[in-house]
Every structure is written in C-alpha cells, then in structure tokens.
Design a protein around this motif. Sequence first.
Motif, PDB file in Angstrom:
ATOM      1  N   GLY A 270       0.878  -1.371  -0.034  1.00 10.84           N
ATOM      2  CA  GLY A 270       0.176  -0.003   0.001  1.00 10.84           C
ATOM      3  C   GLY A 270       0.800   1.263   0.046  1.00 10.84           C
ATOM      4  N   TYR A 271       2.201   1.236  -0.131  1.00  4.88           N
ATOM      5  CA  TYR A 271       2.881   2.342  -0.191  1.00  4.88           C
ATOM      6  C   TYR A 271       3.079   2.811  -1.905  1.00  4.88           C
ATOM      7  N   GLU A 272       3.341   4.316  -1.657  1.00  3.83           N
ATOM      8  CA  GLU A 272       3.419   4.660  -3.068  1.00  3.83           C
ATOM      9  C   GLU A 272       4.930   4.905  -3.447  1.00  3.83           C
ATOM     10  N   ILE A 273       5.268   4.297  -4.501  1.00  2.00           N
ATOM     11  CA  ILE A 273       6.737   4.296  -4.521  1.00  2.00           C
ATOM     12  C   ILE A 273       7.073   4.715  -5.918  1.00  2.00           C
ATOM     13  N   TRP A 274       7.801   5.814  -6.008  1.00  2.00           N
ATOM     14  CA  TRP A 274       8.382   6.476  -7.253  1.00  2.00           C
ATOM     15  C   TRP A 274       9.808   6.334  -7.493  1.00  2.00           C
ATOM     16  N   ILE A 275       9.965   6.337  -8.776  1.00  2.00           N
ATOM     17  CA  ILE A 275      11.408   6.239  -9.387  1.00  2.00           C
ATOM     18  C   ILE A 275      11.550   7.714  -9.819  1.00  2.00           C
ATOM     19  N   ASP A 276      12.586   8.310  -9.381  1.00  2.00           N
ATOM     20  CA  ASP A 276      12.786   9.519 -10.262  1.00  2.00           C
ATOM     21  C   ASP A 276      13.954   9.510 -11.077  1.00  2.00           C
ATOM     22  N   LEU A 277      13.830   9.233 -12.308  1.00  6.22           N
ATOM     23  CA  LEU A 277      14.741   8.400 -13.303  1.00  6.22           C
ATOM     24  C   LEU A 277      15.315   9.833 -14.077  1.00  6.22           C
TER      25      LEU A 277
ATOM     26  N   ARG B 260       4.951  -3.553 -12.375  1.00  3.77           N
ATOM     27  CA  ARG B 260       5.145  -3.735 -10.709  1.00  3.77           C
ATOM     28  C   ARG B 260       4.156  -2.598 -10.095  1.00  3.77           C
ATOM     29  N   GLY B 261       3.660  -1.855 -10.846  1.00  2.00           N
ATOM     30  CA  GLY B 261       2.929  -0.425  -9.980  1.00  2.00           C
ATOM     31  C   GLY B 261       3.687   0.609  -9.168  1.00  2.00           C
ATOM     32  N   ILE B 262       5.009   0.515  -9.964  1.00  2.00           N
ATOM     33  CA  ILE B 262       6.105   1.458  -9.486  1.00  2.00           C
ATOM     34  C   ILE B 262       5.820   2.788 -10.286  1.00  2.00           C
ATOM     35  N   LEU B 263       5.610   4.007  -9.810  1.00  2.00           N
ATOM     36  CA  LEU B 263       5.611   4.976 -10.685  1.00  2.00           C
ATOM     37  C   LEU B 263       6.982   5.545 -10.990  1.00  2.00           C
ATOM     38  N   VAL B 264       6.832   6.318 -12.177  1.00  2.00           N
ATOM     39  CA  VAL B 264       8.314   6.780 -12.756  1.00  2.00           C
ATOM     40  C   VAL B 264       7.815   8.223 -12.968  1.00  2.00           C
ATOM     41  N   CYS B 265       8.938   9.236 -12.701  1.00  2.00           N
ATOM     42  CA  CYS B 265       8.904  10.583 -12.831  1.00  2.00           C
ATOM     43  C   CYS B 265      10.152  10.797 -13.696  1.00  2.00           C
ATOM     44  N   GLY B 266      10.205  11.058 -14.927  1.00  2.00           N
ATOM     45  CA  GLY B 266      11.577  11.283 -15.758  1.00  2.00           C
ATOM     46  C   GLY B 266      11.808  12.628 -15.597  1.00  2.00           C
ATOM     47  N   HIS B 267      13.410  12.571 -15.377  1.00  2.00           N
ATOM     48  CA  HIS B 267      13.628  14.151 -15.666  1.00  2.00           C
ATOM     49  C   HIS B 267      14.547  14.366 -17.007  1.00  2.00           C
TER      50      HIS B 267
ATOM     51  N   SER C 242       5.578   9.787 -23.773  1.00  2.00           N
ATOM     52  CA  SER C 242       4.147   9.639 -23.692  1.00  2.00           C
ATOM     53  C   SER C 242       3.547   8.172 -24.361  1.00  2.00           C
ATOM     54  N   ASP C 243       4.172   7.647 -25.363  1.00  2.00           N
ATOM     55  CA  ASP C 243       3.560   6.423 -25.923  1.00  2.00           C
ATOM     56  C   ASP C 243       3.979   5.379 -24.798  1.00  2.00           C
ATOM     57  N   LEU C 244       5.146   5.586 -23.951  1.00  2.00           N
ATOM     58  CA  LEU C 244       5.558   4.464 -23.094  1.00  2.00           C
ATOM     59  C   LEU C 244       4.854   4.621 -21.914  1.00  2.00           C
ATOM     60  N   GLU C 245       3.790   5.676 -21.756  1.00  2.00           N
ATOM     61  CA  GLU C 245       2.891   6.111 -20.452  1.00  2.00           C
ATOM     62  C   GLU C 245       3.772   6.162 -19.447  1.00  2.00           C
ATOM     63  N   ILE C 246       4.693   7.043 -19.642  1.00  2.00           N
ATOM     64  CA  ILE C 246       5.542   7.410 -18.411  1.00  2.00           C
ATOM     65  C   ILE C 246       4.523   8.267 -17.308  1.00  2.00           C
ATOM     66  N   ASP C 247       4.574   8.184 -16.055  1.00  2.00           N
ATOM     67  CA  ASP C 247       3.696   8.616 -15.226  1.00  2.00           C
ATOM     68  C   ASP C 247       3.893  10.114 -15.092  1.00  2.00           C
ATOM     69  N   ALA C 248       5.222  10.834 -14.936  1.00  2.00           N
ATOM     70  CA  ALA C 248       5.480  11.997 -14.584  1.00  2.00           C
ATOM     71  C   ALA C 248       6.567  12.589 -15.148  1.00  2.00           C
ATOM     72  N   LEU C 249       6.841  13.859 -15.242  1.00  2.00           N
ATOM     73  CA  LEU C 249       7.953  14.433 -15.676  1.00  2.00           C
ATOM     74  C   LEU C 249       8.651  15.621 -14.854  1.00  2.00           C
ATOM     75  N   LYS C 250       9.805  16.020 -14.881  1.00  2.00           N
ATOM     76  CA  LYS C 250      10.245  17.141 -14.412  1.00  2.00           C
ATOM     77  C   LYS C 250      11.254  17.508 -15.584  1.00  2.00           C
ATOM     78  N   ILE C 251      10.736  18.817 -16.110  1.00  2.00           N
ATOM     79  CA  ILE C 251      11.456  19.546 -17.213  1.00  2.00           C
ATOM     80  C   ILE C 251      12.321  20.480 -16.681  1.00  2.00           C
ATOM     81  N   TYR C 252      13.526  20.644 -17.212  1.00  2.00           N
ATOM     82  CA  TYR C 252      14.554  21.542 -16.549  1.00  2.00           C
ATOM     83  C   TYR C 252      15.273  22.016 -17.968  1.00  2.00           C
ATOM     84  N   PRO C 253      15.848  23.501 -17.595  1.00  6.32           N
ATOM     85  CA  PRO C 253      16.770  23.676 -18.631  1.00  6.32           C
ATOM     86  C   PRO C 253      18.141  23.171 -18.339  1.00  6.32           C
ATOM     87  N   LEU C 254      19.038  23.342 -19.336  1.00  5.28           N
ATOM     88  CA  LEU C 254      20.484  22.921 -18.911  1.00  5.28           C
ATOM     89  C   LEU C 254      21.029  24.193 -18.239  1.00  5.28           C
TER      90      LEU C 254
END
Length: 332
Positions: free
Chosen positions: A165-172, A204-211, A232-244
């Motif tokens: 029941g925990y919410e698990i995120w990978i910040d990738l 596995r129900g692990i959520l992924v936030c891509g950088h 989007s096609d790979l259905e990533i769950d979330a994104l963080k968008i950054y400038p270089l």
Amino acid sequence: MNRGARIYRTNSGSIDKNIVDKIYSEGFPITQYGLYTKREKGYKTFKVAVDAGFSCPNKDGTIDTEGCIFCPKMGRVISVEYCNVKYSLKEQIEHQIRRNKEKGIEKFYVYFYPGTNTHASPEYLKELWDFALSFDDVLGISIGTRPDCLEDEKLDILENYVKEGYEIWIDLGIQTMHDKTLDFLNRKHSSDDVRRVLLECKKRGILVCGHIILGLPDESWDMMMETAKILSDLEIDALKIYPLVVVENTKLEEIYWKGEYKSLDEKQYIHLVADFLEHISKYVIIQRVSKDKVPEEIKISPEWSLKRLRILNEVSKLLDKRKTKQGSKYKK
Ligand code: SF4
C-alpha cells in the motif's frame, strides 16, 4: 525493521485518468502535480529530500570516472539545508517533517535525492527503504537514480512495498531519448535502458517521474518533440522538465567558457517548454518546469531566475494565449 500496519492505500500504482480529465474540464492547461495530488488525496503532501550519501557509478569508476558533463566532479547540486550527510538520515527526515507539519502539511514522501540512490546491494537498499517507510505519515518513497541501475532484484523489493500500500516513485534521469545526445553528455546508458525501466516499473505498479533537459547541445526542436512523444507512448507517469544549467566544476563549464555552448534565453526556454507540453500526453503529470534548487553561488548560466513557480506561470499564460493545452498536439 517493523514498519507497522499500513493504514492508507495511496493509489493503485498508476495515474487516475478521471482526475486528469476533471482538471482539464475545470479549464487548467497543464496537468500540474499539485492540482493532481490535491484532487487524488484531499490533503497536502511534501517530498522530504534526503542525502543518504550515495555516489554514482558514472563517477566512482564502476562504469566511468568522468560523470555526466553537467554534473559537478565533486559536491552536490542542492540547496536544501537538511538534505545533507552532515545530519543523520533520521535527523534529515524528522527535522523536515516537523518543519512542514508546522506549515499544515499532513503526509510525506522521503525523496532520496543526490547521487544514484540505487547504487548499492539490494540488502542495503531494503534496510534503508524500510527505515524511511517506518516514519509516521510517510506515504512512500521517491528514489533518484539512473536507468541502468535498477536490476530486477531491486525492483522486486519495491514491488512488495507497492503491494503493502505504499506509493513508490522512481525519479529517473532520462534527459533525452536520443542516444547520440546521451553519448555527448557522457551518460553511459542508452535510451533502451529507459524503455526497460519504464516497462518493468509499469508491470509492478511503481510510478516513474522522468527528468528531461530541454536545450541540450545539438538537439533540434524535432528531436525534443520526439522525446515527448516516445515518453508519452511509453506512458511515463510524470516528468520534471529542466533547462540545461551550467554549474562550476563541470565539463560543461569548460565547453561554455570556450564559447561552444550558449544557454537558452528565458523567452526561448518558456516557448520550448510550452511546445514540449503540447506534445506530451495530458495523462503525464508535470512535477516541475524549472530547476531552482541549484545554489546560486555555483550557477554560471543561464543568468535568468530559475524560480519554478514563475516559469510555470509564464508557460501557463503562453498556452492560454496560444489557446492550446498540454497534449493538444500529441497523437498516440
Ligand atoms: S548519473 Fe546523475 S549523479 Fe551520476 S554523473 Fe550523471 S548526473 Fe551526476
């Protein structure tokens, strides 16, 4: 380690599309993380960023010693006082939870932030993750890591937390889905590593936030929009968008001073984020559109303010002006 009984199931390991549709029916142009979590949970949450002292296989000689060209050879790029190994993990978590509870925040995630936070044995990682999940009011963990450092055994441990029941995120750290650019950045992993992690986490129900970084050297507009489509096609769950961001003590700094790289100006970046969002599925939650945890004293370029709420506001205004929204140019 006894973590006690789980009393709340946070989500089903995937993004609730009904909530996203509701956000758009209310007229918002971006699936912002804050809007989504407020509707999903009904209370405020906060990510407690902690430094558990991890190094990186791309720096410590496991796969290379140079690191990515934008990453400082020494030190950490973060300006959060209590995310620091000079405090124990317990102190880092307790202090930040206490301080944020005073501000009315009820539930928390422990976010393992600097370094590659899965670069250790599965046994050691389990001990660490069990410890983070043992605190009252911690809903789950978020783990910052590289796409080539998430072997099945580690993912299996995380899957068990999801089942509890925990919410698990990978910040990738993804940066781009173009291998040519990944080589230039000296990332030492491929876009196929990203594809594998996304598929394995989804199972596995692990959520992924891509950088993602916009404005990387030699990346055309088309290449960046292609990265939006692939994720989007790979259905990533979330994104963080950054400038270089060019910071001191990096290979990128050398390239910058030689005049071989010029940062985007503020207007270019805001327009690029708006374009990128138009090409991202609306079912991808946007956690950030800027990078404002970089300490000013080591930041070389860009010179404009990276404050994320300010940038988010400008991007929202631009989308409104264009009469477009996140996902309006995305076709599966
Ligand atoms: S993978 Fe992350 S921590 Fe490692 S060198 Fe690259 S940016 Fe730095």
